[in-house]
Design a protein around this motif. Structure first.
Motif, PDB file in Angstrom:
ATOM      1  N   ASP A 196     -70.826   5.193 -17.177  1.00  0.00           N
ATOM      2  CA  ASP A 196     -70.414   3.840 -16.391  1.00  0.00           C
ATOM      3  C   ASP A 196     -69.467   2.844 -17.217  1.00  0.00           C
ATOM      4  O   ASP A 196     -69.013   2.149 -16.673  1.00  0.00           O
ATOM      5  N   ALA A 197     -68.759   3.585 -18.268  1.00  0.00           N
ATOM      6  CA  ALA A 197     -67.625   3.068 -19.204  1.00  0.00           C
ATOM      7  C   ALA A 197     -67.132   4.072 -19.958  1.00  0.00           C
ATOM      8  O   ALA A 197     -67.669   5.072 -20.035  1.00  0.00           O
ATOM      9  N   VAL A 198     -65.844   3.564 -20.435  1.00  0.00           N
ATOM     10  CA  VAL A 198     -65.151   4.465 -21.339  1.00  0.00           C
ATOM     11  C   VAL A 198     -65.515   4.389 -22.605  1.00  0.00           C
ATOM     12  O   VAL A 198     -65.775   3.210 -23.053  1.00  0.00           O
ATOM     13  N   LYS A 199     -65.935   5.403 -23.104  1.00  0.00           N
ATOM     14  CA  LYS A 199     -66.673   5.584 -24.469  1.00  0.00           C
ATOM     15  C   LYS A 199     -66.821   6.993 -24.910  1.00  0.00           C
ATOM     16  O   LYS A 199     -66.799   7.798 -24.287  1.00  0.00           O
ATOM     17  N   LEU A 200     -67.025   7.230 -26.227  1.00  0.00           N
ATOM     18  CA  LEU A 200     -67.233   8.170 -26.797  1.00  0.00           C
ATOM     19  C   LEU A 200     -68.880   8.355 -27.162  1.00  0.00           C
ATOM     20  O   LEU A 200     -69.294   7.396 -28.153  1.00  0.00           O
ATOM     21  N   HIS A 201     -69.826   9.056 -26.750  1.00  0.00           N
ATOM     22  CA  HIS A 201     -70.991   9.254 -27.145  1.00  0.00           C
ATOM     23  C   HIS A 201     -70.881  10.396 -28.421  1.00  0.00           C
ATOM     24  O   HIS A 201     -70.844  11.487 -28.190  1.00  0.00           O
ATOM     25  N   PHE A 202     -71.510  10.042 -29.491  1.00  0.00           N
ATOM     26  CA  PHE A 202     -71.099  11.101 -30.601  1.00  0.00           C
ATOM     27  C   PHE A 202     -72.853  11.330 -31.313  1.00  0.00           C
ATOM     28  O   PHE A 202     -73.431  10.323 -31.387  1.00  0.00           O
ATOM     29  N   GLU A 203     -72.951  12.605 -31.417  1.00  0.00           N
ATOM     30  CA  GLU A 203     -74.293  13.090 -32.017  1.00  0.00           C
ATOM     31  C   GLU A 203     -74.289  13.885 -33.120  1.00  0.00           C
ATOM     32  O   GLU A 203     -73.100  14.754 -33.110  1.00  0.00           O
ATOM     33  N   ILE A 204     -75.076  13.864 -34.210  1.00  0.00           N
ATOM     34  CA  ILE A 204     -75.062  14.839 -35.285  1.00  0.00           C
ATOM     35  C   ILE A 204     -76.407  15.528 -35.101  1.00  0.00           C
ATOM     36  O   ILE A 204     -77.379  14.559 -35.112  1.00  0.00           O
ATOM     37  N   ARG A 205     -76.777  16.660 -35.038  1.00  0.00           N
ATOM     38  CA  ARG A 205     -77.952  17.335 -34.943  1.00  0.00           C
ATOM     39  C   ARG A 205     -77.888  18.408 -36.190  1.00  0.00           C
ATOM     40  O   ARG A 205     -77.084  18.887 -36.530  1.00  0.00           O
ATOM     41  N   GLN A 206     -79.284  17.861 -36.913  1.00  0.00           N
ATOM     42  CA  GLN A 206     -79.772  19.023 -37.990  1.00  0.00           C
ATOM     43  C   GLN A 206     -80.984  19.792 -37.709  1.00  0.00           C
ATOM     44  O   GLN A 206     -82.097  19.344 -37.275  1.00  0.00           O
ATOM     45  N   GLN A 207     -80.777  21.227 -37.731  1.00  0.00           N
ATOM     46  CA  GLN A 207     -81.665  22.136 -37.335  1.00  0.00           C
ATOM     47  C   GLN A 207     -82.072  21.632 -35.944  1.00  0.00           C
ATOM     48  O   GLN A 207     -83.410  21.943 -35.636  1.00  0.00           O
ATOM     49  N   GLY A 208     -81.248  21.240 -34.985  1.00  0.00           N
ATOM     50  CA  GLY A 208     -81.584  20.839 -33.504  1.00  0.00           C
ATOM     51  C   GLY A 208     -82.104  19.491 -33.236  1.00  0.00           C
ATOM     52  O   GLY A 208     -81.999  19.211 -32.176  1.00  0.00           O
ATOM     53  N   LYS A 209     -82.467  18.808 -34.182  1.00  0.00           N
ATOM     54  CA  LYS A 209     -82.993  17.316 -34.123  1.00  0.00           C
ATOM     55  C   LYS A 209     -81.905  16.310 -34.459  1.00  0.00           C
ATOM     56  O   LYS A 209     -81.072  16.643 -35.497  1.00  0.00           O
ATOM     57  N   PRO A 210     -81.797  15.321 -33.489  1.00  0.00           N
ATOM     58  CA  PRO A 210     -80.641  14.399 -33.724  1.00  0.00           C
ATOM     59  C   PRO A 210     -81.021  13.684 -35.027  1.00  0.00           C
ATOM     60  O   PRO A 210     -82.291  13.124 -35.246  1.00  0.00           O
ATOM     61  N   VAL A 211     -79.915  13.308 -35.644  1.00  0.00           N
ATOM     62  CA  VAL A 211     -80.060  12.353 -36.767  1.00  0.00           C
ATOM     63  C   VAL A 211     -79.080  11.277 -36.782  1.00  0.00           C
ATOM     64  O   VAL A 211     -78.054  11.246 -35.976  1.00  0.00           O
ATOM     65  N   ASP A 212     -79.344  10.332 -37.465  1.00  0.00           N
ATOM     66  CA  ASP A 212     -78.217   9.282 -37.501  1.00  0.00           C
ATOM     67  C   ASP A 212     -77.049   9.397 -38.135  1.00  0.00           C
ATOM     68  O   ASP A 212     -76.949   9.836 -39.404  1.00  0.00           O
ATOM     69  N   PRO A 213     -75.894   9.436 -37.274  1.00  0.00           N
ATOM     70  CA  PRO A 213     -74.736  10.024 -38.077  1.00  0.00           C
ATOM     71  C   PRO A 213     -74.028   8.907 -39.009  1.00  0.00           C
ATOM     72  O   PRO A 213     -73.378   9.349 -39.790  1.00  0.00           O
TER      73      PRO A 213
END
Length: 327
Positions: A303-320
């Motif tokens: 709904d807005a211009v933005k970048l959603h960024f993820e880092i995954r370690q062994q498939g699990k989301p972790v705090d970037p």
């Protein structure tokens, strides 16, 4: 006239008396208005959505498909290339997976394990020479094999024990062909199947990855239990950079809720994801450098211009924030 005056004077006191009496009105009872039930207090904080439970995989590396799953989402959850999942599960149509279908999501065991098992299961052939009277190695040499005329001397000579022939009886004690080796134990073969660091889920290359911020802008959403990454505000068309060197694992719009998505693989354990892009400039299997422009910021599936960024370690989301440099 006198009579009228007399009558008037007679009724005048009555009229005056009636005017002095105050009129009586009906009693009025004021009833209080019914009290309104108190309104529930409005919470100033929006309710936090319940965290999505992580997908579970059994000890053999298989996952059971749940309602709403797609092959691309499953591949992202377990840090795999969706094309590998297609190959491992022999899928004719990647878009046709069913609820309760069991899929392999971790790599199958290497070929060394199966080869070791086949060698251990094969009984082989025992090449050791056989002992006994019928063995050519233990046959005696001498006049027994010859035809000699009977005489007392010949009989006495035949009754004597045979003299040892050099090398004739040594084969029985020292076999000329080595015996069959014992099958290798499972504990001995396991290190050859998989390096210890992979088997334990640790990868020393994770700490060697150098990171940069994927875009300029303010972080408007932080990592939390209900949020798998962070959101960075920006302008339409703003550059999106690779946060670390790696290989493009996915580039497309096939994962619901992510829009135009890029996924980079940095090590066997680490992935980074860049969602809601306007334009993508890389393709799958392409190698990229840290800080290389891979997309432009947009609002696809957002709904807005933005970048959603993820880092995954062994498939699990972790705090970037634990990986990105401080700014």
């Amino acid at each position: 006239m006198i009579n009228i005056r007399v009558v008037f004077l007679a009724i005048l006191p009555l009229l005056v008396a009636s005017c002095g009496i105050a009129p009586r009105s009906a009693p009025v009872v004021e009833r209080p208005a019914p009290a309104k039930p108190p309104e529930p207090p409005k919470s100033a904080v929006a309710p936090v959505p319940a965290p999505v439970p992580p997908k579970q995989v059994d000890s053999r590396g298989f996952y059971t498909v749940k309602r709403g799953d797609t092959l691309l989402q499953i591949a992202l959850e377990f840090g795999q290339n969706y094309r590998d999942l297609v190959a491992w599960n022999d899928l004719a149509n990647p878009n046709d997976i069913k609820v309760d279908q069991v899929l392999r999501v971790l790599p199958p065991e290497g070929g060394s394990a199966s080869q070791t098992g086949s060698v251990a299961a094969n009984p082989g052939v025992d090449a050791r020479p056989l002992g006994g009277a019928n063995s050519s190695a233990t046959q005696k040499a001498g006049p027994r094999g010859e035809k000699r005329p009977y005489s007392e001397g010949t009989l006495a000579e035949m009754q004597k024990p045979d003299a040892p022939v050099p090398g004739a009886n040594q084969v029985a004690s020292v076999p000329s062909v080595p015996s069959k080796p014992e099958p290798p134990k499972i504990s001995d073969a396991r290190p050859a199947e998989k390096p210890p660091e992979v088997a334990n889920g640790a990868n020393p290359d994770d700490d060697a990855v150098s990171w940069v911020w994927p875009a300029e802008g303010k972080v408007i959403t932080s990592f939390s239990a209900g949020k798998k990454g962070i959101d960075i505000a920006g302008k339409l068309g703003q550059p999106v950079y690779a946060a670390g060197a790696g290989k493009v694992l996915y580039a497309g719009s096939g994962i619901r809720g992510y829009g135009n998505l890029v996924i980079l693989k940095h090590t066997n354990n680490l992935l980074s994801a860049y969602a809601h892009n306007k334009t993508i400039f890389v393709k799958e299997d392409q190698t990229v450098n840290k800080g290389q422009k891979i997309a432009e910021m947009g609002n696809s599936d957002s709904d807005a211009v933005k970048l959603h960024f993820e880092i995954r370690q062994q498939g699990k989301p972790v705090d970037p924030s634990k990986f990105l440099p401080t700014r």
